[in-house]
Design an enzyme around this catalytic site. Structure first.
Site, short mmCIF file in Angstrom:
data_model
loop_
_atom_site.label_atom_id
_atom_site.label_comp_id
_atom_site.label_asym_id
_atom_site.label_seq_id
_atom_site.Cartn_x
_atom_site.Cartn_y
_atom_site.Cartn_z
N GLU A 1 -13.06 26.04 49.70
CA GLU A 1 -13.82 26.33 50.91
C GLU A 1 -14.64 27.60 50.74
OE1 GLU A 1 -12.40 25.15 55.08
OE2 GLU A 1 -12.13 27.33 55.11
N HIS B 1 5.95 15.41 34.20
CA HIS B 1 6.27 13.98 34.20
C HIS B 1 5.27 13.19 35.04
CE1 HIS B 1 10.19 14.57 32.21
NE2 HIS B 1 10.16 15.73 32.83
N LYS C 1 -17.30 17.15 61.74
CA LYS C 1 -16.75 17.38 63.08
C LYS C 1 -17.75 16.99 64.16
CE LYS C 1 -14.95 21.55 63.42
NZ LYS C 1 -14.67 22.97 63.13
#
Length: 558
Positions: free
Chosen positions: A358, A389, A519
């Protein structure tokens, strides 16, 4: 400022990389210099243990490091650093100072913004936090039925969630005597519903963290929590005992039903992703105790002083930043892995996904032109040894170079079985960085297969798969123990690394306009989801998705 690619030190680095990168080999560098570790590492002796930053397993020599330091100097890193600490409004798109460092300014030296020292305000809020924490943790603060608080729910998103969540997880061993802590961020109703199912209204305290008190996800979740709470208390006046606000919008806080006396403020010079040091860190202080929260601040302040006063050549945040520049802008690396070998740090990489991506996920310079070079990397990672793993295969033998930071404490919080678990963890930590550096040559792999008794046919078939190129760059960050102080220092280390890279790239690391567009569109789409009428106001994909959702939402699935 001149474009980065026109900078003479950048061009010198380009020339060096073009002429020498194919020949630089980590094995050879170590063989040629017995002092390489000492020459390419920093041992930071804090007042609460050591932090060793070993950057010797990187594709650099002294010449490259000096050119990188020269690049940093020529890009004004020292001036911008001093401007930040002095309260200059370096967040130029929002005309704001950038002063998360003031929140942890334990020396209490004046820091002035708009001709006003901010430290008295910072200290006032810290004292209010201390008093509140003492009342809650001691049991003096009672719920509506007279019971003490047993559970704290932090409702926030982004910087109001990721930092406190990461720190409370990392410092669980220091939470003795504190209330349980829960975090709700996602607008997905599952998050709040599953959290509330674990709680008792009369002993729960909700912290609503939103600077404007209008953040959609946060306020929707807070209203749901209030509705759930009032279903038990049946008295709106009891909200005051169970809801706390971290905000600057007094009128909205009062409208919600929270007593302004229970509002903790912060300031516009505190960016969300740098706000855990502020009142946003109240959940941290409640969980681990205010004294430990102060240790967190002190550790960050120690690193602030190191960053501010140490020459660039020996400055840990600067060196980490420059190594990142080397790989991003010259080797073309697109990602950076953070790999903490400590289960308590399992949210560290997720926190710095926001902190880094950000901050430096930008493409426009301070002068308003588009950059002609790469900027922020994709940051990711998981705790060791789980990652070994899962995705280490790609780091070892994949086609992309992925610079990695490995982090580990020397001392564990849980020395069970006489320290066996931690010894195995340390061995794996050390083995991975050595393996990534050395690899396994064709000859070594061949001898290994022969020793295993493989036939010539099997050997020929398996040999290419058993070779490791090595020469994969890593940093090793080893610290005495994961304490509040050391965690604070580590967080500040990476904050300042991100800042330095932003300065070199000539971007603003302290705004986040990229989160706004989605948004805005969501607000337009939300009412269109009502009813069954077809929607035609968008592109065919979005229209089609809305149509499918409307068709499917009422279908009964057993």
């Amino acid at each position: 400022m001149t474009s980065l690619t026109q900078n003479r030190y950048f061009q010198k680095l380009q020339d060096w990389h073009r002429d020498n990168s194919a020949d630089i080999n980590l094995r050879s560098l170590f063989d040629a210099d017995p002092e390489r570790f000492n020459n390419f590492s920093l041992n930071l002796n804090t007042t609460h243990g050591h932090i060793l930053v070993d950057y010797s397993k990187n594709l650099v020599n002294k010449e490259v490091m000096q050119m990188l330091v020269d690049l940093a100097r020529s890009r004004g890193v020292e001036t911008m650093r001093d401007n930040m600490f002095s309260g200059v409004k370096i967040n130029y798109t929002e005309d704001r100072a950038v002063l998360h460092v003031a929140l942890r300014n334990r020396s209490n030296s004046p820091i002035v913004v708009d001709s006003r020292d901010v430290m008295p305000e910072v200290n006032r809020v810290l004292e209010k936090m201390r008093s509140f924490c003492q009342r809650v943790r001691s049991g003096e603060w009672k719920g509506y039925s007279g019971k003490p608080i047993t559970d704290i729910v932090n409702i926030g998103i982004g910087g109001s969630d990721l930092g406190p969540l990461m720190v409370t997880e990392a410092l669980k061993p220091y939470a003795s005597g504190g209330p349980r802590i829960w975090f709700v961020s996602n607008i997905d109703g599952t998050h709040i519903a599953k959290t509330l199912a674990n709680l008792t209204p009369e002993s729960s305290l909700f912290i609503v963290a939103s600077k404007t008190f209008t953040t959609q996800e946060t306020i929707t979740n807070a209203e749901t929590a209030k509705e759930w709470f009032l279903g038990a208390s049946r008295d709106p006046s009891t909200v005051a005992k169970h809801f706390i606000a971290l905000s600057t919008n007094t009128s909205k806080v009062k409208e919600f039903g929270i007593d302004p006396q229970n509002m903790f403020e912060f300031w516009d010079w505190v960016g969300g992703r740098y706000s855990l040091w502020s009142a946003i860190g109240l959940s941290i202080a409640l969980h681990i105790g205010f004294d430990n929260f102060e240790q967190l601040l002190s550790g960050a302040h120690w690193m602030d002083q190191h960053f501010r006063k140490t020459p660039l050549e020996k400055n840990a945040p600067v060196l980490l930043a420059l190594l990142g520049i080397w790989y991003i802008n010259f080797y073309g690396c697109e990602t950076h892995a953070l790999l903490p070998y400590d289960q308590y740090m399992h949210r560290f990489a997720a926190y710095f996904q926001q902190g880094d991506m950000e901050s430096n996920g930008k493409s426009i310079t301070r002068s308003g032109t588009r950059v002609d070079h790469h900027t922020g990397p994709i940051v990711w990672g998981e705790p060791g040894t789980n990652g070994q793993h899962a995705f280490y295969q790609l780091i070892h033998q994949g086609t992309k170079m992925i610079p990695c930071d490995f982090l580990i404490p020397v001392q564990t919080q849980h020395p069970i079985r006489k320290g066996l678990h931690h010894k195995i963890l340390l061995a794996n930590f050390l083995a991975q960085t050595e393996a990534l550096m050395k690899g396994k040559s064709n000859e070594e792999a061949k001898k290994e297969l022969q020793a295993a008794g493989k036939s010539p046919e099997d050997l020929e078939k398996l040999l290419p798969h058993k070779v490791f190129e090595g020469n994969r760059p890593t940093n090793s960050i080893v610290f005495t123990k994961l304490t509040p102080f050391i965690l604070g220092a580590l967080i500040a280390l990476y904050e300042h690394k991100i800042f330095v890279q932003g300065v070199i790239w000539d971007i603003n690391s302290f705004d986040q306009w990229g989160v706004e567009l989605g948004k805005q569109l969501a607000k337009n789409i939300e009412p269109e989801l009502d009813g069954s009428a077809p929607v035609t106001s968008h592109d065919s994909s979005t229209n089609g998705l809305i149509k499918f959702i409307k068709q499917q939402r009422d279908i009964r699935i057993e």
